[in-house]
Design an enzyme around this catalytic site. Structure first.
Site, PDB file in Angstrom:
ATOM      1  N   ASP A 117       2.862   3.001  -6.759  1.00 55.52           N
ATOM      2  CA  ASP A 117       3.191   4.423  -6.871  1.00 55.52           C
ATOM      3  C   ASP A 117       1.985   5.339  -6.961  1.00 55.52           C
ATOM      4  O   ASP A 117       2.146   6.574  -6.978  1.00 55.52           O
ATOM      5  CB  ASP A 117       4.098   4.658  -8.085  1.00 55.52           C
ATOM      6  CG  ASP A 117       5.510   4.156  -7.854  1.00 55.52           C
ATOM      7  OD1 ASP A 117       6.018   4.314  -6.734  1.00 55.52           O
ATOM      8  OD2 ASP A 117       6.111   3.605  -8.800  1.00 55.52           O
ATOM      9  N   ASP A 175      10.757   1.889  -0.928  1.00 52.49           N
ATOM     10  CA  ASP A 175       9.974   3.050  -1.334  1.00 52.49           C
ATOM     11  C   ASP A 175       8.500   2.909  -0.946  1.00 52.49           C
ATOM     12  O   ASP A 175       7.801   3.907  -0.734  1.00 52.49           O
ATOM     13  CB  ASP A 175      10.049   3.255  -2.855  1.00 52.49           C
ATOM     14  CG  ASP A 175      11.439   3.099  -3.433  1.00 52.49           C
ATOM     15  OD1 ASP A 175      12.166   2.188  -2.999  1.00 52.49           O
ATOM     16  OD2 ASP A 175      11.794   3.859  -4.352  1.00 52.49           O
ATOM     17  N   THR A 235      18.945  -5.109  -4.928  1.00 52.00           N
ATOM     18  CA  THR A 235      18.761  -3.692  -5.232  1.00 52.00           C
ATOM     19  C   THR A 235      18.550  -3.485  -6.720  1.00 52.00           C
ATOM     20  O   THR A 235      19.009  -4.280  -7.540  1.00 52.00           O
ATOM     21  CB  THR A 235      19.977  -2.872  -4.774  1.00 52.00           C
ATOM     22  OG1 THR A 235      19.680  -1.475  -4.889  1.00 52.00           O
ATOM     23  CG2 THR A 235      21.226  -3.172  -5.609  1.00 52.00           C
ATOM     24  N   ARG A 247      18.770   7.358  -0.831  1.00 52.51           N
ATOM     25  CA  ARG A 247      17.353   7.712  -0.818  1.00 52.51           C
ATOM     26  C   ARG A 247      16.515   6.595  -0.203  1.00 52.51           C
ATOM     27  O   ARG A 247      15.470   6.849   0.403  1.00 52.51           O
ATOM     28  CB  ARG A 247      16.854   8.063  -2.221  1.00 52.51           C
ATOM     29  CG  ARG A 247      15.497   8.769  -2.197  1.00 52.51           C
ATOM     30  CD  ARG A 247      15.164   9.472  -3.503  1.00 52.51           C
ATOM     31  NE  ARG A 247      15.078   8.593  -4.641  1.00 52.51           N
ATOM     32  CZ  ARG A 247      15.967   8.546  -5.637  1.00 52.51           C
ATOM     33  NH1 ARG A 247      17.031   9.342  -5.609  1.00 52.51           N
ATOM     34  NH2 ARG A 247      15.818   7.714  -6.657  1.00 52.51           N
ATOM     35  N   TRP A 251      13.730   7.010   2.599  1.00 52.48           N
ATOM     36  CA  TRP A 251      12.360   6.497   2.524  1.00 52.48           C
ATOM     37  C   TRP A 251      11.983   5.774   3.814  1.00 52.48           C
ATOM     38  O   TRP A 251      10.879   5.919   4.334  1.00 52.48           O
ATOM     39  CB  TRP A 251      12.198   5.523   1.366  1.00 52.48           C
ATOM     40  CG  TRP A 251      12.280   5.995  -0.051  1.00 52.48           C
ATOM     41  CD1 TRP A 251      12.785   5.282  -1.097  1.00 52.48           C
ATOM     42  CD2 TRP A 251      11.799   7.223  -0.641  1.00 52.48           C
ATOM     43  NE1 TRP A 251      12.673   5.983  -2.285  1.00 52.48           N
ATOM     44  CE2 TRP A 251      12.068   7.178  -2.031  1.00 52.48           C
ATOM     45  CE3 TRP A 251      11.196   8.358  -0.125  1.00 52.48           C
ATOM     46  CZ2 TRP A 251      11.746   8.208  -2.907  1.00 52.48           C
ATOM     47  CZ3 TRP A 251      10.874   9.403  -0.997  1.00 52.48           C
ATOM     48  CH2 TRP A 251      11.140   9.325  -2.353  1.00 52.48           C
TER      49      TRP A 251
END
Length: 401
Positions: A117, A175, A235, A247, A251
């Protein structure tokens, strides 16, 4: 404070022959855009005055208090990035000054090594700061963060590790696709071609292992770090392991559109268009094109109680489709769909009135439904990608003030 709307600042990188002539923002068809820019100007200024650098607004708790993002929070780079985009959309130098203060407060993130991240955290803040100002003060943190992100690449697996959670072996989430842009940019800026190579290998591995036949995506694939073999597909966000978390689909669309822009690898463009088709033609997409939090929620079209909308997914989809529209011959279908999303998000149903919503822009997003976390609330990354989409829209439409 005097309000200005100098959108010349956003007309820098994207062109599209479909839109031939510049338009003025007093054009009746763009009144929604002008109104939206006014709300953005007010809300971002008030937010910058209300919150303190290093403690950035993330969302609103059920009791009405604001959830703040500290220096280790994966969302902490979005508010500074929103201020930078707000500056581009309004020309207000006060927003630029506030953006600088909120960005520099994140300097220590350059030392974080335990998550992918750092792309969200540094590239959305420091990356936009450097792109807009050219000030080299932002480069050291960007260089350190990129090195730490690249260090998470495992050539045997062919991916960048997402999390260091003890109960998973080598987890990779969809992501991750978003943070590859940081590596592509850093490869060029810091003369590190290995960064770009790792990003492309990651994207190719993800095509192979994350996507189903209909081009929907799993959220997570857990690998064996020593052999690269898949241990589990599942998930941490969707209704089930096999569902299409909204979402997550966004992504993927954004990630492959961006990968194609950086590499011109036709596999990435093909993947982006397949994902776009899955999203745009999904039978459970509501008429206003703001998806529910997971496309596979039971009775998703019948009740908002079972299926709250996710404005954050819509904002990411809109921004990605606008980018995609500039890279293909028949891009108008993508630009038109994105415009519909932006008009929905800019309506009273989703856009906050000035002074409301704890100074966030958008209402009705979903963070992590399965954990009863951030449901039907504003989210900092919804605002960020909404602003990015508006900036891209202005560039494509050649809006002049």
């Amino acid at each position: 404070m005097k309000k200005t709307f100098n959108l010349f600042l956003v007309l820098s990188t994207i062109t599209l022959s479909t839109f031939a002539k510049p338009v003025q923002n007093d054009d009746p068809s763009l009144l929604w855009f002008k109104k939206t820019t006014e709300v953005i100007h007010f809300q971002l200024n008030k937010a910058a005055q209300t919150y303190k650098p290093g403690k950035n607004p993330r969302s609103v708790n059920p009791d009405g208090t604001v959830r703040l993002a500290g220096l280790t929070d994966w969302t902490t780079g979005f508010f500074p990035g929103s201020l930078w985009y707000g500056y581009e959309l309004t020309g207000d130098k006060t927003l630029a000054n506030e953006a600088k203060n909120f960005t520099l407060a994140l300097d220590s993130i350059r030392n974080i090594k335990n998550t992918h991240d750092v792309g969200f955290m540094l590239y959305c803040s420091y990356g936009n700061a450097y792109r807009i100002t050219g000030d080299k003060i932002y480069l050291p943190a960007l260089a350190d963060g990129a090195a730490n992100l690249y260090a998470r690449f495992n050539p045997t697996v062919g991916t960048i590790r997402s999390w260091d959670f003890a109960w998973l072996h080598y987890p990779v989430i969809i992501d991750n696709m978003m943070n590859l842009e940081y590596l592509y940019w850093s490869a060029n800026e810091f003369k590190k071609p290995e960064y770009a190579n790792a990003a492309s290998i990651h994207a190719l591995t993800t095509i192979k292992n994350h996507f189903r036949k209909d081009y929907s995506s799993y959220h997570l694939v857990d690998y064996d770090a020593k052999t690269g073999k898949i241990i589990h597909k599942g998930t941490h966000q969707g209704v089930t392991d096999d569902s299409a978390w909204a979402r997550g689909q966004a992504w993927g669309l954004y990630g492959y559109t961006m990968c194609y822009a950086n590499t011109k690898n036709p596999k990435f463009l093909q993947q982006a268009e397949h994902i776009a088709s899955f999203i745009m033609n999904h039978p459970r997409m509501p008429k206003d094109k703001i998806p529910v939090w997971d496309f596979d929620v039971h009775n998703a079209m019948d009740t908002e109680v079972l299926a709250p909308r996710d404005a954050s997914a819509a904002a990411v989809i809109a921004s990605a489709l606008l980018d995609l529209s500039t890279q293909v011959k028949d891009g108008k279908k993508y630009a038109d769909y994105a415009e519909d999303i932006l008009k929905s998000l800019s309506s009273d149903a989703y856009l906050a009135k000035p002074g409301e919503n704890s100074y966030f822009l958008l209402k009705h997003s979903v963070g992590a439904f399965l954990y009863n976390s951030e449901i039907d609330t504003p989210l900092d990354y919804a605002d960020y990608y909404y602003l990015e989409a508006l900036k891209r829209y202005a560039s494509i439409k050649k809006i002049q003030i």
